[in-house]
Design an enzyme around this catalytic site. Structure first.
Site, PDB file in Angstrom:
ATOM      1  N   ASN A   7      34.575   7.704  70.997  1.00 24.96           N
ATOM      2  CA  ASN A   7      35.906   7.593  69.775  1.00 24.96           C
ATOM      3  C   ASN A   7      36.656   7.139  70.543  1.00 24.96           C
ATOM      4  OD1 ASN A   7      38.161   8.151  68.260  1.00 24.96           O
ATOM      5  ND2 ASN A   7      36.925   9.979  67.360  1.00 24.96           N
ATOM      6  N   GLU A  34      36.411   5.818  64.789  1.00 23.77           N
ATOM      7  CA  GLU A  34      37.547   5.730  64.687  1.00 23.77           C
ATOM      8  C   GLU A  34      38.185   4.509  65.043  1.00 23.77           C
ATOM      9  OE1 GLU A  34      40.336   8.903  63.940  1.00 23.77           O
ATOM     10  OE2 GLU A  34      39.654   9.744  65.493  1.00 23.77           O
ATOM     11  N   ASP A 149      30.952  11.303  67.344  1.00 26.30           N
ATOM     12  CA  ASP A 149      31.809  12.379  67.386  1.00 26.30           C
ATOM     13  C   ASP A 149      31.191  13.361  66.367  1.00 26.30           C
ATOM     14  OD1 ASP A 149      34.156  14.063  67.199  1.00 26.30           O
ATOM     15  OD2 ASP A 149      35.542  12.300  66.840  1.00 26.30           O
ATOM     16  N   ASN A 151      32.463  16.497  66.038  1.00 31.10           N
ATOM     17  CA  ASN A 151      33.535  17.403  65.617  1.00 31.10           C
ATOM     18  C   ASN A 151      33.003  18.928  65.426  1.00 31.10           C
ATOM     19  OD1 ASN A 151      36.138  16.062  65.710  1.00 31.10           O
ATOM     20  ND2 ASN A 151      35.569  14.860  63.909  1.00 31.10           N
ATOM     21  N   ASP A 220      31.536  15.194  71.464  1.00 28.15           N
ATOM     22  CA  ASP A 220      30.963  13.854  71.277  1.00 28.15           C
ATOM     23  C   ASP A 220      29.575  14.245  71.798  1.00 28.15           C
ATOM     24  OD1 ASP A 220      33.236  11.795  70.752  1.00 28.15           O
ATOM     25  OD2 ASP A 220      33.934  13.315  71.891  1.00 28.15           O
ATOM     26  N   ASP A 249      41.959   9.926  73.136  1.00 33.51           N
ATOM     27  CA  ASP A 249      41.599  11.325  73.487  1.00 33.51           C
ATOM     28  C   ASP A 249      40.193  11.616  73.623  1.00 33.51           C
ATOM     29  OD1 ASP A 249      41.779  10.904  70.722  1.00 33.51           O
ATOM     30  OD2 ASP A 249      42.748  12.671  70.203  1.00 33.51           O
ATOM     31  N   HIS A 250      39.341  10.985  73.547  1.00 32.01           N
ATOM     32  CA  HIS A 250      37.958  11.058  73.849  1.00 32.01           C
ATOM     33  C   HIS A 250      37.412  10.208  74.945  1.00 32.01           C
ATOM     34  CE1 HIS A 250      36.764  13.111  69.828  1.00 32.01           C
ATOM     35  NE2 HIS A 250      38.051  12.383  69.336  1.00 32.01           N
TER      36      HIS A 250
END
Length: 259
Positions: A7, A34, A149, A151, A220, A249-250
DNA sequence: ATGGCACTGGCACAGTGA
């Protein structure tokens, strides 16, 4: 061969990171989430110059997914069959390997904000639809990987604070039941097939020195169908690009399988 | 309890993320 998911939190902002990472990690397949860009903004030429074919399902501002592959990509599908969705969240495709065709399903799962919200309800209906559709996909494509991802932090050990964050988003029993229902279709969390360091995470909050303090979540994932399990050779999270300037941030997750 | 930070669209700051 290696298959990865990342991501990137805007491909516009992260294109150079992706290119640099691919130089250092020339994976066969890289699934991105994303993108935050429409298809016409997708940097196809520069990725082709790096040697990759691409299948893209973009969207302006939010969401957006793509599959990059050294091998040709065929039979591209978008979103969940039978589920009307305004968001670009799933792209699937087939590549041919020495062992036969490999179906790749790349997902940017709904975040869901917080239990009790409309977004959480959307997450639950999205997850139900995904499971029902994947049952058919698996029947049609026995060699399948579902990655992206999710989530969802599937277990307590996938969170830096499972007690303090109990029943909050990514940690709820409902989300975890949905994750388990994907496993019940005959999918396996490849990361847990192998010995892993404690406190292994794939996402860290930008705020409050989340990465520096390793306050992260493992959200992930790379799931593989049971027929692929004997071919799985390793699964790792690459924290290196999370330390780069202006990171996503991933972090990427990489699966190695016999070709 | 809240905000912390980053990104987009668009040019101020709201919406979203996780």
């Amino acid at each position: 061969m290696k298959i990865a998911t990342w991501n990137v939190n805007s491909l516009t902002a992260r294109l150079q990171h992706v290119l640099d990472w691919l130089i250092a990690n020339p994976v066969d397949v890289l699934c991105l989430q994303e993108l935050k860009m429409s298809d016409d903004k997708f940097p196809l030429d520069v990725l082709q110059s790096a040697g990759y074919n691409a299948a893209v399902f973009g969207q302006r501002t939010y969401n957006g997914v793509a599959i990059l592959s050294l091998a040709p990509i065929r039979d591209i599908g978008k979103n969940i069959g039978g589920f009307a969705d305004d968001h670009s969240r799933v792209i699937s495709a087939t590549i041919d390997t020495r062992s036969g065709p490999l179906r790749i399903v790349n997902g940017y799962f709904v975040n869901g904000q917080a239990p009790g919200t409309e977004k959480f309800a959307y997450k639950m209906s999205w997850l139900r639809a995904l499971r029902d559709w994947l049952r058919e996909e698996l029947a049609a494509h026995p060699r399948l990987t579902l990655l992206g991802d999710f989530n969802i932090a599937p277990e307590d050990r996938d969170s830096f604070d499972p007690v303090g964050l109990a029943e909050t988003i990514h940690h709820t029993t409902e989300e975890r039941e949905h994750f388990k229902s994907l496993l019940q279709l005959g999918l396996v969390d490849s990361f847990r097939l192998f010995e892993q360091p404690e406190k292994s995470y794939s996402w860290w909050d930008y705020r409050m020195l989340g990465y520096q303090k390793n306050r992260g979540l493992r959200i992930d994932h790379i799931l593989v169908s049971e027929t692929l399990v004997p071919q799985a050779k390793g699964c790792v999270i690459d924290r290196v690009p999370r330390k780069w300037d202006k990171p996503s941030d991933h972090a990427p997750v990489i699966l190695e399988i016999d070709p």
